[in-house]
Design a protein around this motif. Sequence first.
Motif, PDB file in Angstrom:
ATOM      1  N   ASP A  17       6.078 163.965  29.071  1.00 14.77           N
ATOM      2  CA  ASP A  17       7.523 164.189  29.082  1.00 14.77           C
ATOM      3  C   ASP A  17       7.810 165.623  29.527  1.00 14.77           C
ATOM      4  O   ASP A  17       7.286 166.582  28.962  1.00 14.77           O
ATOM      5  CB  ASP A  17       8.102 163.948  27.691  1.00 14.77           C
ATOM      6  N   THR A  56      16.503 162.612  28.873  1.00 12.07           N
ATOM      7  CA  THR A  56      15.507 161.722  28.283  1.00 12.07           C
ATOM      8  C   THR A  56      15.957 160.258  28.232  1.00 12.07           C
ATOM      9  O   THR A  56      15.250 159.377  28.742  1.00 12.07           O
ATOM     10  CB  THR A  56      15.135 162.220  26.874  1.00 12.07           C
ATOM     11  N   MET A 204       4.874 163.967  24.100  1.00  9.71           N
ATOM     12  CA  MET A 204       6.148 164.686  24.068  1.00  9.71           C
ATOM     13  C   MET A 204       5.990 166.196  24.018  1.00  9.71           C
ATOM     14  O   MET A 204       6.949 166.930  24.275  1.00  9.71           O
ATOM     15  CB  MET A 204       6.966 164.239  22.852  1.00  9.71           C
TER      16      MET A 204
END
Length: 548
Positions: A17, A56, A204
Amino acid sequence: MSPSRPSAPEVLVIGLDGGTFDLIEPWVEAGRLPNIARLMREGAWGPLRSTIHPLTPTAWTTFATGCCPGKHGVYDFALFRPGSYEAVLSDASCSRVASVFQLLSEAGKRVVAYNVPWTYPPEPVNGVMIAGFGAPRFDRRVACPTEAFEALAERVDRVSFEVPPRNDDGVIVEAVEAQVRQVGEMARYLIESERPDLACVVFMATDQVGHMAWTQRRAMRRDGAAVPDVLLHAYELVDAEVGKLLGVAGEEATVILMSDHGFGERRGMVDLVGALHDVGIVAYQGRGPVPAPRVRRRGRSGGFLGLVEAGLKAVLPRGLRSRVRRAMTPTIDFAATKAWVWGRYPKVRFNVRGREPEGVVEPGAELEALREATCECLRGVTDPADGRPVIEEIWRGDEAYAGAPAGDAPDLVAATRDWAYISRDVVTAGPMALLTEEARQAMGWRHEQSGIHRMNGIFIAHGPRIRRGERIEGAGLEDLAPTLLHLLRTPIPRRMDGRPLLGALVEGGEQVVCTDRDSPPQARSRPDASDADGLQVAERLRDLGYID
């Protein structure tokens, strides 16, 4: 489970991410990321265009559906309820189209999806889905089937999508290490136990540490040892886990390493709602806020408000501090407002008569005149540090979000210069309708983020079906779902906006098969959202600077 099933996935997707080549390329060159370096050296790679905006929920929903936001309908962390001014947190149940995980499951393929953001509530799949960032807490509700949670709960001591905490010495290094290690361990466990055709896992830490430590990289371990660059450390940790996942996948697997968006320095915050108020487009209830600069550079608050913020942080406890700050936040008077801006990346909604509950703008000539006036106002906001405009581009909503139902998408969509500024959001992040007053008061001060999203993420593909040393140009997030379907010999719905990335594949591959047949999105089991759940999600979003 059939013993004849292969022990390794045919396709493995690893998400970083917020991963960016701006960091990866120099670190690969320096020998710091050996596993990612191998994938690039032996595979095909290039930039991966994110969504407008590179957020996101919007980006990961596009990854999962192969559709741009106009079709799937997830434009931001918060969405407006139809026919109201009420904003609520979005989640995966807001998507209007079927996911690639559903389509593969219906085709008889086995799927594992672990920690993929914005997959909560999880959907039934032929395999296991464990929802990631966007879920309120780590309990049975993140798993489908729910029985899969029990096996994971025995192996995990904290939730993987929690934001690593921060203290006065910076990001707590041990928390980052624990999070990355947990994601890797759980993903390997699920792959080995479920033997899926497709496995998808997302780390993440590359995003979360980027937000918190883009410009202030130094951190301290609890034993007093210094970590000179905690963001590099996070990437190195992820690179090591990538290597372990490659070992589980084996040499015959097609591996795709990707990110939902890029990353870069955040320069400041722009108050576009205040700018529209200055020209009479937005009306506040009461006297409105104390005048303040329309652009606030990162780390510096201007004028009276800056002194107040510093004082709040220094002397007040979190709950009381939050009450005072929110009392200073202006409230929009929608009955007298013509247009308003919402979201960290600016979107404009017009208060159209007949569409909004208290619409004041007549469709037609009056609406078009308002559109021009709003664009002129937004383009006129400049950064006092260099005198240059903050807004770089503005699109009509029906241009940015083609395919959206009438009245569903924002009316205007703006991009800040270099994507380096975020917008103050007094609409969706001020009074969040999902939360009780007590919950809102409990949301206290958070540190100011130094990093923010950019448009270009990463795409790296590796395996016997992938071209070696091929540079890929023009790829977008919407292309990944159809590419996965093609790799797994599953027909691609023609409603998808993306196309398979054939330029990355060796010649002689299977012919692309498309279909007009499509499936509606599966019903997701969504327990009634409690105020505590909303607080959990909102606190994570505040930790990363996504909402006020």
